[in-house]
Scaffold this active site. Structure first.
Site, PDB file in Angstrom:
ATOM      1  N   GLU A   1      -6.260   7.676   5.685  1.00  0.00           N
ATOM      2  CA  GLU A   1      -7.097   8.765   4.945  1.00  0.00           C
ATOM      3  C   GLU A   1      -6.440  10.229   4.786  1.00  0.00           C
ATOM      4  OE1 GLU A   1     -10.071  10.348   3.268  1.00  0.00           O
ATOM      5  OE2 GLU A   1     -10.257   8.235   3.554  1.00  0.00           O
TER       6      GLU A   1
ATOM      7  N   THR B   1     -11.146   7.993  -2.775  1.00  0.00           N
ATOM      8  CA  THR B   1     -10.641   6.843  -2.136  1.00  0.00           C
ATOM      9  C   THR B   1     -11.006   5.412  -2.774  1.00  0.00           C
ATOM     10  OG1 THR B   1     -10.886   7.931  -0.013  1.00  0.00           O
ATOM     11  CG2 THR B   1     -11.230   5.502   0.009  1.00  0.00           C
TER      12      THR B   1
ATOM     13  N   ASP C   1      -4.160   7.642   0.657  1.00  0.00           N
ATOM     14  CA  ASP C   1      -5.026   7.480  -0.541  1.00  0.00           C
ATOM     15  C   ASP C   1      -5.057   8.570  -1.533  1.00  0.00           C
ATOM     16  OD1 ASP C   1      -6.603   8.819   1.153  1.00  0.00           O
ATOM     17  OD2 ASP C   1      -8.663   8.179   0.497  1.00  0.00           O
TER      18      ASP C   1
END
Length: 724
Positions: free
Chosen positions: A261, A305, A483
């Site tokens: 992330e 994302t 991402d």
């Protein structure tokens, strides 16, 4: 006498409207300067439009209230329009602080799919000056309550009302004309939302985007089977074969896809205060068992994302505005990695994510992609301090997933979505490494970012140790990717000195080059690892992985990316906003930059202009083809030979553990799950974690919701039939 007349005029209905327009103008300018920073880098014409564009559209909207004679209608209607405009500005300010972009209508319509996550950082995204968006309403309410102001001015003649409306329309047309003169095809292209707002204003951008969204709906309903033929021609012309040196080297192995992330490439190998930020990831990145990439870019749009996931799973881009997952994913046709691997090589599949299943509409999208199991927040204990606002902390996600992971039939395709390294990058004190000292940049976001990077790195280290001790490691490949960006452009000048850059010389190309994210494929036992310098992005992952896994007949699938390991690929990276990056040059907001000097090319040669046209034409064609596929849902008209379309109705994500146990019983001695291989014993005791929350008892509080939209968890005794 003049002062009295002026006072009387402001008390009139027209005066009231003018005051509201002036207040809206002032609040918009406050947002433009302090939050959107639209004046920075603006051209002289853009300065003019930024100063003027809030006025005509606000006057146009508010003028409609003048057509109502009764004060009981005029004042409420004008105030409702005024408040709606303030709310639009405020919501965009909050959204911009997180995503460095403006809210599209698609985002607004899909808000219920993402608000669980956005709410987690909403308070952190607030600022002191936000109170000025609403302060005047509080003052007005007090004055009305104490009868210092009487809202009972006489009605305006219809001719005057019509004149004001006409004047506002004329003003809007002049702004549009000036904008189109300075930026031809501004409305039709709509690649850059910031450019649209600079020229036309926030209201006009929103109206324009609403029209675009309606056109998309019409496009989907008018799509024909013949449209897919153009897509197939593009695929035939741009498909590149697998590199024989790498094709099939990971065939039959389990696949772990670990979603890092908000992780950017600069975190790898970076030291702060003499300490590595990501020591374990660094060791994997430089391992001889890893094929890594150092010019790999995120290509996400507003779907962030969800766009990254879509590109990795389908090799198509997200939408120009909004999220494909949130707005179209419930009934969209995908030909994605989970279903392709299942149908070609018998893979099972699962996603492990510690947030609510409906975040980004994943509970519906994953079914359409063919994911068999989705272990969302409802499967874990997220109570107390175990979760952040975005989901279960990473160390706990990996640890708590083991009872489900060990029941998956091998080979499997398993995706882990980490969340702890998410804005606003804050860690509970108990989760901080006392031996790691972060930066002192003056930005809480930047300083916190390296702490959460470090925590994520530790969690992945623990997971790798488990894979080795459980026996999964040697028969798996581990794919890790970032991402999207973590540090937004507004914080990059605070970041610059840490990266050895001069913040005063920071430019748009620096922002573009920071869109690099990690991408590495770790293949235990493989000794030919290296760092590949090819330029590529998330759109290229699917063909690369399929070829490594032995699925080499990929021309029949609709993939817009190209194998990153192929010698025949083109090195043109299309960004979702229309910018283009190549090894030599970058094309940012129509400005050509030399990547060696990092400076704009003031007078490009004819050869450079020709090269620029070739690269931008290729990138924009790739984006157009992707938009045709997704906006029209064209894959419903095409089924590759040997591929069975996914029927989402066959999937139910409740009772995942019971489903897997029943599948294990059905297969008996042929079951290939890790639990059976270990003599019907759990491997979770092999997992070692220093997560301080691991042994904390379940409490009645949680930072996130724990709702499974499919009605159930692992223990409710509902539908236990294994998913197909």
């Amino acid at each position: 006498m003049k002062q009295s007349r002026l006072s009387d005029w402001f008390k009139s209905r027209i005066g009231f409207i003018v005051i509201l327009v002036a207040l809206l103008w002032a609040k918009t300018q406050m947002a433009n300067i302090m939050d959107f920073k639209l004046y920075q880098g603006a051209s002289p014409v853009q300065w003019i439009t930024l100063l003027v564009n809030p006025i005509p559209i606000a006057l146009l909207l508010l003028s409609f209230a003048l057509y109502f004679k009764s004060p009981k209608l005029f004042y409420p209607i004008s105030l409702i329009i005024y408040i709606a405009n303030i709310a639009l500005v405020q919501l965009n300010v909050i959204y911009y602080r997180e995503f460095s972009d403006f809210m599209s209508v698609s985002v607004m319509l899909g808000y219920d799919k993402v608000n669980q996550g956005l709410g987690a950082s909403g308070f952190a995204l607030s600022n002191v000056h936000d109170i000025f968006f609403w302060l005047d309403l509080i003052v007005l309410l007090i004055l009305v309550v104490f009868r210092k102001i009487r809202l009972k001015a006489p009605a305006v003649a219809k001719f005057k009302a019509f004149s004001i409306t006409s004047f506002a329309i004329l003003g809007s047309m002049l702004v549009l004309m000036l904008s189109e003169m300075d930026r031809p095809q501004l409305i039709t292209r709509q690649f850059d939302s910031k450019m649209m707002v600079r020229y036309l204003g926030l209201d006009s951008y929103t109206f324009s985007d609403a029209i675009r969204a309606q056109k998309v709906s019409e496009m989907k309903s008018s799509a024909k089977k013949s449209d897919i033929e153009k897509v197939q021609k593009y695929i035939r012309d741009h498909n590149v074969p697998a590199n024989a040196k790498y094709a099939g080297i990971a065939k039959g192995r389990n696949v772990f896809v670990i979603h890092l992330e908000s992780t950017q490439q600069f975190s790898l190998d970076l030291k702060v205060n003499g300490q590595e930020v990501t020591p374990f990831l660094n060791s994997i990145y430089h391992s001889k068992s890893t094929i890594g990439f150092d010019n790999f870019f995120n290509q996400v749009g507003q779907g962030k994302t969800s766009d990254a996931e879509n590109m990795l799973e389908t090799s198509t881009f997200g939408l120009p505005q909004g999220s494909l997952f949130a707005t179209q994913g419930s009934d969209h046709t995908f030909q994605a990695m989970p279903s392709i691997l299942k149908q070609t090589q018998g893979y099972s599949s699962a996603v492990f994510h510690g947030n609510t299943a409906s975040f980004w509409n994943r509970n519906n999208v994953y079914k359409n992609m063919g994911y068999q199991y989705f272990f969302d927040a409802s499967y874990y204990d997220t109570s107390g301090d175990k979760a952040t606002g975005y989901g279960l902390k990473d160390k706990l996600l990996f640890y708590d997933s083991i009872p489900y992971l060990e029941r998956l039939q091998q080979p499997f395709y398993a995706k882990y979505i980490t969340v702890t390294n998410h804005f606003p990058y804050s860690l509970d004190s108990e989760d901080k490494d006392p031996n790691f000292q972060t930066t002192d940049s003056g930005s809480k976001v930047v300083d916190g970012y390296f702490e959460t990077n470090h925590y994520m790195d530790q969690s992945i280290h623990e997971f790798f140790d488990y894979l080795k001790s459980s026996g999964l490691y040697d028969n798996s490949i581990i794919v890790m990717y970032g991402d999207h960006y973590g540090i937004s452009n507004s914080e990059n000048k605070a970041l610059a000195p840490i990266l050895g850059k001069d913040p005063d010389k920071w430019n748009a190309n620096d922002n573009a080059q920071l869109q690099r994210v990690p991408f590495m494929i770790h293949i235990p036992g493989y000794k030919g690892g290296f760092i590949n310098h090819t330029y590529g992005g998330e759109i290229d992952v699917m063909p690369t992985l399929l070829h490594l896994l032995g699925v080499t007949d990929t021309k029949k699938y609709v993939e817009l990316g190209q194998d990153l390991l192929s010698d025949k690929r083109q090195q043109v990276v299309a960004m979702r906003d229309g910018d283009v990056i190549t090894p030599q040059y970058s094309y940012i907001n129509s400005v050509m930059y030399d990547n060696k000097t990092d400076q704009p090319i003031e007078n490009p040669t004819e050869a450079q202009l020709a090269q620029a046209k070739k690269a931008t034409d290729a990138a924009h064609e790739q984006l157009r083809v992707s938009d045709a596929i997704n906006q029209k849902d064209l894959l419903r008209f095409y089924t590759p030979k040997g591929f069975k379309p996914v029927d989402s109705k066959e999937y139910n994500y409740s009772n995942g553990l019971e489903k897997l146990k029943n599948l294990e019983k059905q297969r008996k001695s042929s079951s290939r799950d890790l639990f059976t291989i270990h003599g019907n014993k759990s491997t979770q005791p092999l997992y070692k974690t220093d997560a301080p929350e691991k042994d904390q008892p379940r409490s009645n509080t949680s930072r996130i919701q724990q709702i499974n939209p499919d009605q159930g968890d692992a223990t409710d005794g509902g539908n236990d039939k294994p998913n197909p």
